[in-house]
Design a protein around this motif. Sequence first.
Motif, PDB file in Angstrom:
ATOM      1  N   LYS A   2       0.821  -1.206   0.000  1.00 44.55           N
ATOM      2  CA  LYS A   2       0.000   0.000   0.000  1.00 44.55           C
ATOM      3  C   LYS A   2       0.858   1.261   0.000  1.00 44.55           C
ATOM      4  CE  LYS A   2      -4.243  -1.735   2.159  1.00 44.55           C
ATOM      5  NZ  LYS A   2      -5.183  -1.579   3.313  1.00 44.55           N
ATOM      6  N   ALA A   3       1.926   1.241   0.801  1.00 44.33           N
ATOM      7  CA  ALA A   3       2.798   2.416   0.879  1.00 44.33           C
ATOM      8  C   ALA A   3       3.419   2.727  -0.473  1.00 44.33           C
ATOM      9  CB  ALA A   3       3.888   2.196   1.926  1.00 44.33           C
ATOM     10  N   ALA A   4       3.842   1.690  -1.196  1.00 43.62           N
ATOM     11  CA  ALA A   4       4.434   1.888  -2.519  1.00 43.62           C
ATOM     12  C   ALA A   4       3.410   2.453  -3.491  1.00 43.62           C
ATOM     13  CB  ALA A   4       4.988   0.570  -3.043  1.00 43.62           C
ATOM     14  N   MET A   5       2.168   1.984  -3.396  1.00 45.22           N
ATOM     15  CA  MET A   5       1.111   2.501  -4.261  1.00 45.22           C
ATOM     16  C   MET A   5       0.838   3.967  -3.971  1.00 45.22           C
ATOM     17  SD  MET A   5      -1.460  -0.787  -4.053  1.00 45.22           S
ATOM     18  CE  MET A   5      -2.805   0.055  -4.900  1.00 45.22           C
ATOM     19  N   ILE A   6       0.779   4.324  -2.689  1.00 42.77           N
ATOM     20  CA  ILE A   6       0.513   5.717  -2.309  1.00 42.77           C
ATOM     21  C   ILE A   6       1.655   6.625  -2.753  1.00 42.77           C
ATOM     22  CG2 ILE A   6       0.245   7.284  -0.343  1.00 42.77           C
ATOM     23  CD1 ILE A   6      -1.193   4.976   1.102  1.00 42.77           C
ATOM     24  N   ALA A   7       2.895   6.151  -2.573  1.00 43.73           N
ATOM     25  CA  ALA A   7       4.060   6.959  -2.925  1.00 43.73           C
ATOM     26  C   ALA A   7       4.374   6.915  -4.422  1.00 43.73           C
ATOM     27  CB  ALA A   7       5.284   6.478  -2.140  1.00 43.73           C
ATOM     28  N   ALA A   8       3.667   6.067  -5.154  1.00 42.85           N
ATOM     29  CA  ALA A   8       3.867   5.935  -6.610  1.00 42.85           C
ATOM     30  C   ALA A   8       5.306   5.548  -6.943  1.00 42.85           C
ATOM     31  CB  ALA A   8       3.474   7.223  -7.321  1.00 42.85           C
ATOM     32  N   VAL A   9       5.816   4.549  -6.212  1.00 39.35           N
ATOM     33  CA  VAL A   9       7.162   4.037  -6.479  1.00 39.35           C
ATOM     34  C   VAL A   9       7.084   2.534  -6.715  1.00 39.35           C
ATOM     35  CG1 VAL A   9       8.316   5.820  -5.121  1.00 39.35           C
ATOM     36  CG2 VAL A   9       7.644   3.675  -4.020  1.00 39.35           C
ATOM     37  N   ARG A  12       9.875  -3.912  -5.000  1.00 39.43           N
ATOM     38  CA  ARG A  12      10.488  -5.157  -5.428  1.00 39.43           C
ATOM     39  C   ARG A  12      10.604  -6.100  -4.238  1.00 39.43           C
ATOM     40  NH1 ARG A  12      16.221  -6.073  -8.706  1.00 39.43           N
ATOM     41  NH2 ARG A  12      16.061  -8.353  -8.821  1.00 39.43           N
ATOM     42  N   LYS A  13      10.066  -7.302  -4.389  1.00 43.65           N
ATOM     43  CA  LYS A  13      10.159  -8.311  -3.339  1.00 43.65           C
ATOM     44  C   LYS A  13      11.340  -9.226  -3.644  1.00 43.65           C
ATOM     45  CE  LYS A  13       5.199  -8.077  -2.528  1.00 43.65           C
ATOM     46  NZ  LYS A  13       3.897  -8.792  -2.482  1.00 43.65           N
ATOM     47  N   ALA A  26      21.537 -11.294  -1.380  1.00 47.63           N
ATOM     48  CA  ALA A  26      20.329 -11.110  -2.196  1.00 47.63           C
ATOM     49  C   ALA A  26      19.998  -9.633  -2.351  1.00 47.63           C
ATOM     50  CB  ALA A  26      19.153 -11.848  -1.562  1.00 47.63           C
ATOM     51  N   LEU A  27      20.168  -8.873  -1.272  1.00 47.61           N
ATOM     52  CA  LEU A  27      19.914  -7.432  -1.332  1.00 47.61           C
ATOM     53  C   LEU A  27      20.923  -6.743  -2.238  1.00 47.61           C
ATOM     54  CD1 LEU A  27      18.433  -4.876  -0.411  1.00 47.61           C
ATOM     55  CD2 LEU A  27      19.939  -4.830   1.596  1.00 47.61           C
ATOM     56  N   SER A  28      22.195  -7.078  -2.089  1.00 46.51           N
ATOM     57  CA  SER A  28      23.239  -6.462  -2.915  1.00 46.51           C
ATOM     58  C   SER A  28      22.998  -6.724  -4.401  1.00 46.51           C
ATOM     59  CB  SER A  28      24.619  -6.994  -2.516  1.00 46.51           C
ATOM     60  OG  SER A  28      24.973  -6.565  -1.228  1.00 46.51           O
ATOM     61  N   PHE A  43      15.085   2.599  -0.372  1.00 51.63           N
ATOM     62  CA  PHE A  43      14.392   2.141   0.839  1.00 51.63           C
ATOM     63  C   PHE A  43      14.409   0.620   0.903  1.00 51.63           C
ATOM     64  CE2 PHE A  43      10.508   0.629   2.938  1.00 51.63           C
ATOM     65  CZ  PHE A  43      10.497   1.359   4.119  1.00 51.63           C
ATOM     66  N   CYS A  44      14.653   0.096   2.092  1.00 54.08           N
ATOM     67  CA  CYS A  44      14.601  -1.355   2.304  1.00 54.08           C
ATOM     68  C   CYS A  44      13.794  -1.619   3.567  1.00 54.08           C
ATOM     69  CB  CYS A  44      16.010  -1.929   2.460  1.00 54.08           C
ATOM     70  SG  CYS A  44      16.045  -3.695   2.879  1.00 54.08           S
ATOM     71  N   CYS A  45      12.796  -2.467   3.431  1.00 54.54           N
ATOM     72  CA  CYS A  45      11.980  -2.844   4.590  1.00 54.54           C
ATOM     73  C   CYS A  45      12.382  -4.241   5.033  1.00 54.54           C
ATOM     74  CB  CYS A  45      10.492  -2.802   4.253  1.00 54.54           C
ATOM     75  SG  CYS A  45       9.435  -3.192   5.673  1.00 54.54           S
ATOM     76  N   ALA A  46      13.056  -4.319   6.163  1.00 57.14           N
ATOM     77  CA  ALA A  46      13.433  -5.603   6.741  1.00 57.14           C
ATOM     78  C   ALA A  46      12.365  -6.002   7.750  1.00 57.14           C
ATOM     79  CB  ALA A  46      14.790  -5.502   7.418  1.00 57.14           C
TER      80      ALA A  46
END
Length: 214
Positions: A2-9, A12-13, A26-28, A43-46
């Motif tokens: 939802k946050a990505a949709m609101i921020a229009a960005v 990536r999972k 994997a992140l690198s 931004f990275c959500c851990a």
Amino acid sequence: DKAAMIAAVRLRKLRTDTDFALRGPALSAAIEEDKADGLIPFFCCATLGTTPSCAFDNLLEIGPICCEEGMWMHVDAAYAGSAFICPEYRPLLDGVEFADSFNLNPHKWLRVNFDCSTMWVKNRSDVVDAFNVDPLYLRHDNQGLVTDYRHWQIPLGRRFRSLKLWFVLRMFGVKGLQQYIRKHVSLAKEFESLVLSDDRFEVSAKVVMGLVCF
């Protein structure tokens, strides 16, 4: 999502390891791929105690990468964060010093009724500068003397959620809440043993806290 949709960005999972945890390599790799495609990872959500499997991302690997790349690392501990009042679970927090923000939901496992979410930020000015609007009709005599939470969020006002958290802390105390968490974990371990004793079932994720996936 939802946050990505609101921020229009773009969101990536990333792939996880066999314990469903995000690791540094994997992140690198994802960061380098995005850069090659002309994108800017910021931004990275851990997650500590992710919803489907209660997995714990490796902050000690992810954190330094985010710092080196200038990425904001948010740690989502919505469910499992409450368990960190117990000393035996705090090693799962290793690497949290790299976080720019951290949140947990006391209404999920700390006996607080819905809704109550707590959030910590390393640098409050990052949030305040993003949401600060100060028209004449919103100004008051105590500006700068108290924390004004209208500058911390999209809405201008909020309910007094901290009061119910304060009551729970006063009523049960640290020991009472620790006992509550430990009881749930012990019940999960007992249920895991029952599942493992029946060859018709299998446990599909490591049982760390109160969730048993089978």
